[in-house]
Every structure is written in structure tokens, then in C-alpha cells.
Design a protein around this motif. Structure first.
Motif, PDB file in Angstrom:
ATOM      1  N   MET A 124       0.822  -1.184   0.000  1.00 60.71           N
ATOM      2  CA  MET A 124       0.000   0.000   0.000  1.00 60.71           C
ATOM      3  C   MET A 124       0.870   1.254   0.000  1.00 60.71           C
ATOM      4  SD  MET A 124      -3.397   0.938   1.243  1.00 60.71           S
ATOM      5  CE  MET A 124      -4.024   2.530   1.574  1.00 60.71           C
ATOM      6  N   LEU A 125       1.867   1.287   0.857  1.00 57.63           N
ATOM      7  CA  LEU A 125       2.749   2.445   0.920  1.00 57.63           C
ATOM      8  C   LEU A 125       3.518   2.616  -0.380  1.00 57.63           C
ATOM      9  CD1 LEU A 125       4.000   4.752   2.547  1.00 57.63           C
ATOM     10  CD2 LEU A 125       5.682   3.131   3.382  1.00 57.63           C
ATOM     11  N   THR A 126       3.944   1.511  -0.973  1.00 55.67           N
ATOM     12  CA  THR A 126       4.700   1.586  -2.222  1.00 55.67           C
ATOM     13  C   THR A 126       3.855   2.172  -3.344  1.00 55.67           C
ATOM     14  OG1 THR A 126       5.962  -0.338  -1.550  1.00 55.67           O
ATOM     15  CG2 THR A 126       6.062   0.268  -3.862  1.00 55.67           C
ATOM     16  N   SER A 127       2.608   1.742  -3.482  1.00 52.06           N
ATOM     17  CA  SER A 127       1.750   2.271  -4.541  1.00 52.06           C
ATOM     18  C   SER A 127       1.450   3.753  -4.326  1.00 52.06           C
ATOM     19  CB  SER A 127       0.455   1.465  -4.632  1.00 52.06           C
ATOM     20  OG  SER A 127      -0.257   1.567  -3.422  1.00 52.06           O
ATOM     21  N   THR A 128       1.309   4.184  -3.085  1.00 53.24           N
ATOM     22  CA  THR A 128       1.095   5.598  -2.795  1.00 53.24           C
ATOM     23  C   THR A 128       2.335   6.404  -3.151  1.00 53.24           C
ATOM     24  OG1 THR A 128      -0.349   4.981  -0.970  1.00 53.24           O
ATOM     25  CG2 THR A 128       0.450   7.249  -1.004  1.00 53.24           C
ATOM     26  N   LEU A 129       3.504   5.881  -2.830  1.00 51.17           N
ATOM     27  CA  LEU A 129       4.754   6.561  -3.148  1.00 51.17           C
ATOM     28  C   LEU A 129       4.948   6.669  -4.653  1.00 51.17           C
ATOM     29  CD1 LEU A 129       7.408   7.800  -2.137  1.00 51.17           C
ATOM     30  CD2 LEU A 129       8.373   5.512  -2.188  1.00 51.17           C
ATOM     31  N   ILE A 130       4.671   5.610  -5.385  1.00 48.16           N
ATOM     32  CA  ILE A 130       4.816   5.639  -6.840  1.00 48.16           C
ATOM     33  C   ILE A 130       3.832   6.621  -7.451  1.00 48.16           C
ATOM     34  CG2 ILE A 130       4.499   4.270  -8.937  1.00 48.16           C
ATOM     35  CD1 ILE A 130       5.664   1.897  -7.380  1.00 48.16           C
ATOM     36  N   ALA A 131       2.598   6.643  -6.984  1.00 43.64           N
ATOM     37  CA  ALA A 131       1.596   7.567  -7.508  1.00 43.64           C
ATOM     38  C   ALA A 131       1.992   9.015  -7.229  1.00 43.64           C
ATOM     39  CB  ALA A 131       0.241   7.258  -6.911  1.00 43.64           C
ATOM     40  N   THR A 132       2.531   9.283  -6.065  1.00 42.45           N
ATOM     41  CA  THR A 132       2.959  10.634  -5.719  1.00 42.45           C
ATOM     42  C   THR A 132       4.139  11.065  -6.562  1.00 42.45           C
ATOM     43  OG1 THR A 132       2.233  10.255  -3.456  1.00 42.45           O
ATOM     44  CG2 THR A 132       3.720  12.110  -3.824  1.00 42.45           C
ATOM     45  N   THR A 133       5.098  10.179  -6.758  1.00 41.08           N
ATOM     46  CA  THR A 133       6.280  10.500  -7.553  1.00 41.08           C
ATOM     47  C   THR A 133       5.905  10.730  -9.006  1.00 41.08           C
ATOM     48  OG1 THR A 133       7.590   9.142  -6.076  1.00 41.08           O
ATOM     49  CG2 THR A 133       8.594   9.732  -8.160  1.00 41.08           C
ATOM     50  N   ALA A 134       5.041   9.900  -9.549  1.00 35.75           N
ATOM     51  CA  ALA A 134       4.639  10.040 -10.944  1.00 35.75           C
ATOM     52  C   ALA A 134       3.871  11.334 -11.160  1.00 35.75           C
ATOM     53  CB  ALA A 134       3.808   8.843 -11.368  1.00 35.75           C
ATOM     54  N   ALA A 135       3.067  11.731 -10.203  1.00 36.90           N
ATOM     55  CA  ALA A 135       2.286  12.954 -10.347  1.00 36.90           C
ATOM     56  C   ALA A 135       3.142  14.200 -10.162  1.00 36.90           C
ATOM     57  CB  ALA A 135       1.153  12.954  -9.339  1.00 36.90           C
ATOM     58  N   ALA A 136       4.233  14.084  -9.439  1.00 35.19           N
ATOM     59  CA  ALA A 136       5.059  15.254  -9.137  1.00 35.19           C
ATOM     60  C   ALA A 136       6.020  15.615 -10.261  1.00 35.19           C
ATOM     61  CB  ALA A 136       5.836  15.013  -7.849  1.00 35.19           C
ATOM     62  N   THR A 137       6.225  14.750 -11.240  1.00 37.59           N
ATOM     63  CA  THR A 137       7.181  15.019 -12.308  1.00 37.59           C
ATOM     64  C   THR A 137       6.515  14.903 -13.676  1.00 37.59           C
ATOM     65  OG1 THR A 137       7.859  12.724 -12.301  1.00 37.59           O
ATOM     66  CG2 THR A 137       9.166  14.235 -10.976  1.00 37.59           C
ATOM     67  N   PRO A 138       5.824  15.948 -14.125  1.00 37.53           N
ATOM     68  CA  PRO A 138       5.142  15.886 -15.417  1.00 37.53           C
ATOM     69  C   PRO A 138       6.055  16.226 -16.597  1.00 37.53           C
ATOM     70  CG  PRO A 138       4.638  17.948 -14.360  1.00 37.53           C
ATOM     71  CD  PRO A 138       5.529  17.171 -13.420  1.00 37.53           C
ATOM     72  N   LEU A 139       7.325  15.949 -16.494  1.00 32.54           N
ATOM     73  CA  LEU A 139       8.286  16.271 -17.531  1.00 32.54           C
ATOM     74  C   LEU A 139       8.301  15.180 -18.588  1.00 32.54           C
ATOM     75  CD1 LEU A 139      10.568  18.220 -18.372  1.00 32.54           C
ATOM     76  CD2 LEU A 139      12.127  16.794 -17.084  1.00 32.54           C
ATOM     77  N   GLU A 140       8.158  15.577 -19.849  1.00 30.07           N
ATOM     78  CA  GLU A 140       8.206  14.619 -20.949  1.00 30.07           C
ATOM     79  C   GLU A 140       9.550  14.706 -21.645  1.00 30.07           C
ATOM     80  OE1 GLU A 140       4.932  15.167 -23.554  1.00 30.07           O
ATOM     81  OE2 GLU A 140       3.450  14.908 -21.966  1.00 30.07           O
ATOM     82  N   TRP A 141       9.878  13.636 -22.389  1.00 25.23           N
ATOM     83  CA  TRP A 141      11.129  13.606 -23.117  1.00 25.23           C
ATOM     84  C   TRP A 141      11.077  14.603 -24.256  1.00 25.23           C
ATOM     85  CZ3 TRP A 141      13.100  13.008 -27.933  1.00 25.23           C
ATOM     86  CH2 TRP A 141      14.470  12.789 -28.015  1.00 25.23           C
ATOM     87  N   SER A 142      12.204  15.242 -24.511  1.00 22.33           N
ATOM     88  CA  SER A 142      12.362  16.134 -25.657  1.00 22.33           C
ATOM     89  C   SER A 142      13.829  16.063 -26.075  1.00 22.33           C
ATOM     90  CB  SER A 142      11.976  17.563 -25.279  1.00 22.33           C
ATOM     91  OG  SER A 142      12.914  18.107 -24.380  1.00 22.33           O
TER      92      SER A 142
END
Length: 88
Positions: free
Chosen positions: A1-19
Motif C-alpha cells: 500500500m505504501l509503495t503504490s502511494t509513493l509511486i503515484a505521488t512520484t509520478a504525479a510530481a514530475t510531469p516532464l516529458e522527453w524532448s
């Protein structure tokens, strides 16, 4: 549960796409890390050897893995830092 929350938070905090800019920064950071490794690794040609060692600057596998890992860590820091101040 903690791992999925951490992954969701990290993914949402970095909206940077490749360029191409992000790719260029990563390539530059890896070249910088390899140059640093060339002057600081004590035994750069430790076995196992790379298949075409002249393409890898005479580095063995451990040196290649270490220098490119450091380059990627450095690149991630630079990219996220530049993104957080609004430069990329």
C-alpha cells in the motif's frame, strides 16, 4: 500500500516529458561523468572486458557501468533541477 502511494505521488510530481533538450542534457551529463571517471577510476580496464574496448575508451565492464550510472544520476538531477526552476 505504501509503495503504490509513493509511486503515484512520484509520478504525479514530475510531469516532464522527453524532448531533444532533455536527451541532450542526459548525453552531456554522461560524457561529463565518463570524463570524470577516466581521470579518477583506479583500475579502468578491470575484467570482464568490453567487446570493442576501443569504443569504450579502454574501460572494462565495471567502469562502463559505474560511469554511465553516475552520468544518469547526474543527468536526472540536472534535468529535474532545470525543470523546477522553469528553464526546460
Amino acid at each position: 500500500m505504501l509503495t503504490s502511494t509513493l509511486i503515484a505521488t512520484t509520478a504525479a510530481a514530475t510531469p516532464l516529458e522527453w524532448s531533444p533538450t532533455v536527451g541532450g542534457i542526459m548525453v552531456f551529463c554522461n560524457i561529463l561523468a565518463i570524463a570524470f571517471a577516466k581521470s579518477s577510476i583506479k583500475i579502468p580496464n578491470a575484467p570482464p572486458a568490453m567487446p570493442a574496448s576501443n569504443l569504450f575508451g579502454g574501460f572494462g565492464l565495471p567502469a562502463v557501468l559505474a560511469s554511465t550510472s553516475f552520468g544518469h544520476i547526474l543527468g536526472i538531477g540536472v534535468i529535474l533541477g532545470l525543470h523546477s526552476i522553469g528553464r526546460i
